[in-house]
Design an enzyme around this catalytic site. Sequence first.
Site, short mmCIF file in Angstrom:
data_model
loop_
_atom_site.label_atom_id
_atom_site.label_comp_id
_atom_site.label_asym_id
_atom_site.label_seq_id
_atom_site.Cartn_x
_atom_site.Cartn_y
_atom_site.Cartn_z
CE LYS A 74 -3.53 2.27 2.77
NZ LYS A 74 -4.46 2.18 3.90
N GLY A 98 -4.85 -2.02 5.06
CA GLY A 98 -4.05 -3.16 4.60
C GLY A 98 -4.73 -4.49 4.87
CD GLU A 138 -1.91 -4.54 11.46
OE1 GLU A 138 -2.55 -4.40 10.40
OE2 GLU A 138 -0.68 -4.73 11.46
CG HIS A 160 -5.14 -36.37 16.42
ND1 HIS A 160 -5.36 -37.59 17.00
CD2 HIS A 160 -6.12 -36.21 15.49
CE1 HIS A 160 -6.40 -38.17 16.43
NE2 HIS A 160 -6.89 -37.35 15.51
CE LYS A 175 5.83 -0.98 10.11
NZ LYS A 175 4.87 -0.29 9.27
O1 F6P Z 1 2.67 -3.96 9.85
C1 F6P Z 1 1.85 -2.88 9.64
C2 F6P Z 1 1.31 -2.76 8.26
O2 F6P Z 1 1.12 -1.42 8.04
C3 F6P Z 1 0.04 -3.55 8.03
O3 F6P Z 1 -1.07 -2.91 8.53
C4 F6P Z 1 0.05 -3.67 6.55
O4 F6P Z 1 -0.87 -4.63 6.12
C5 F6P Z 1 1.50 -4.05 6.34
O5 F6P Z 1 2.19 -3.26 7.27
C6 F6P Z 1 2.04 -3.86 4.95
O6 F6P Z 1 2.00 -2.53 4.55
P1 F6P Z 1 2.21 -2.12 3.04
O7 F6P Z 1 1.13 -2.75 2.25
O8 F6P Z 1 2.14 -0.63 3.03
O9 F6P Z 1 3.56 -2.62 2.60
#
Ligand code: F6P
Length: 539
Positions: free
Chosen positions: A205, A266, A352, A383, A503
Amino acid sequence: MQTAPSSARAVLTRLADRARSMNLRTEFSGDPRRANKFSFEAVDIAFDFSKHLIDEEILGALVALADESNLRGRTEEMFSGQKINITENRAVLHTALRAPKNAEIFVDGENVVPGVHQVLDQMSAFANRVRSGEWRGHTGKAIKNVVNIGIGGSDLGPVMAYEALRFFSRRDMTFRFVSNIDATDFAEATLDLNPEETIFIVSSKTFTTLETLTNAHSAREWLIEALQDESAVSKHFVAVSTNAEEVAKFGIDTANMFGFWDWVGGRYSMESAIGLSTMLAIGPENFREMLAGFHEMDEHFRTAPWRQNIPALMGLLGVWYSQFLGAETCAVLPYEQFLKRFPAYLQQLTMESNGKRVHLDGTVVDHQTGAIYWGEPGTNGQHSFYQLLHQGTKLIPCDFIAFAKPLHPLGQHHDYLIANVIAQSEALAFGKTAEEVRAEGVKENLIPHRTFPGNRPSSTFLLEQLTPRNLGKLVAMYEHSVFTQGVIWNIDSFDQWGVELGKVLAKRIIGELESGAAPAHDASTNALIQKYRVWKQQP
Ligand code: F6P
C-alpha cells in the site's frame, strides 16, 4: 467519559455470574426449543450459536448493548464513507471494493465506485493476458510463475485466498508468496523458478515497507542477473500500491501499476488490487464471484436485525467473552484443509484491528478488548491442542467452520470429517460427568482424569461448499464482527500504531550493525548487538 453510560453493560456485568455457572446440559434439557432459538440460516450459512453461555436475557442485553453503542448508526457511517478511522482521518470503505457498479459512495465529494470498477477491469485485462499466454516475458516466453511480494495485509489475504481457492486455480501455473525479510523466504520461493517465465507482483500500500522493498530489490537483481538486461524489469514486474511516486522510483512503469486508495486498510484489502495474484490464480470471473459473496454479507450485516445478523452476533459474543467473562483467546477451527491459512489471515484482521487499549478519545479502556485469535484446520488440531480445550483451565470460545460438500470427494473421508466437527462441539458443550465415567467401569482414581467438564462454548458455521462466493462471505463475516466489537468498545479498529515503534528501533539498530559504532541502548539491547557482531565475524 469514554463511553456513553450503559444500562446494558451493567446488566451484562450482573449476568456474567450466571453464565459462569451455566450448565448447557440443563439449558438444553430445560428448553427443547433452545437449538432452534439460537440458530438460523442467512446468506446460505447455517449459524448455530446455541452452545454458547447465553440465554434469552443475556442475548437481549447484548443486543441492547449494540443499540446503546449506536452500532446501526456507526455501521451507516462506515458504509457511507465517513472518516471513522479518526486517528488517521480516513474513511473505511473496504465495502466499496465489492459494491456493484451502479452504487454511489462518496469520499470528499467524489463517488469512488467508478474508480473501483476501473481498477477491476484493468486487473481483469491483465489477468486474461497473463493467463492466456499473450503477456510475454523479456525473452518471449509465456508466464508460468507468479510471485507476490508483500507483507501483512499485502500478503496474508493473497496467500490465504490462493490456498483457499486453489481448487479453482490454474494448476499449470505456480504461485508463490514472499513476505519475510529473512532471505530464506525469497531464496526458497524462487529456487526452482525460471526467471524467463516468472512475474513478480510487488504489493505494498505504502511502497515503503522495509521487508517488501528489500525482497523486491532482491527479486530485481535475481531477474537481471539471469536475463542480463535491466529492461527486462518492465515485463517481469508489476506493482500494486497507492504510491505511484515510489513505484516509479523503484523502476516499475506506472502503466503496470494497479492502484487502490487510502480508505482501504491493509488488512481489509484482499479484494482490492492487492488480490491481483488471487485473480491470476482463479480468473476474473471467479474473483467477481468472490466479490459478490463479500457484498452479500455486507448487505446482510447492514440490514438484518441484530438477532438475525451473523456478524453482529459473532461480534457481540466476542464482547461477551472478552469483556464480561475474561476470555483471552478465540479458536478458529476450519474443518476444510483448503482453509489452512484462514486462522493466520484472521490474526491480522482481528488483532491488528482490536488489539487496542484506548478509546477513541484517548482514555484508557478498563476491560479486555480484542481476543487472541488462533487455530488450525480440523482434524489436525484434535490430535494436538484440543486436550486443553476439553479439559484445560481456560475459557476458549471456538468457531467451527465446515462445508457439507467436499471439493475432493473420496470414500468416507468427508463423513468422517464432518462427524468429527459435530462431535467436537458436542463434547465441548456437554462433556462427560463423573457418574457417566464411573458407569463405564473406570477405576475411581482415574475418574477425575477422564471427566469432561463441558460448558465450553462454540459457534458452528455450516456452508454448502467452499467456493469463491462463500470465501467472500466468510471473510466479510469476520470483518464485520471485528467492526461490531470495535464499535462497542469505542476503539479505533482501523489504525495500527502499535507496529510503529519496533520499525523505528529496527532502523536505528540496522545503522548500528552496519557502522560498528558503540550501541547506545539499555544494557540488554547493547549486549545482544555486541554478541551478534562477534558471532557474525567468527570464521
Ligand atoms: O505492519 C503494519 C502494516 O502497516 C500492516 O497494517 C500492513 O498490512 C502491512 O504493514 C504492509 O504494509 P504495506 O502494504 O504498506 O507494505
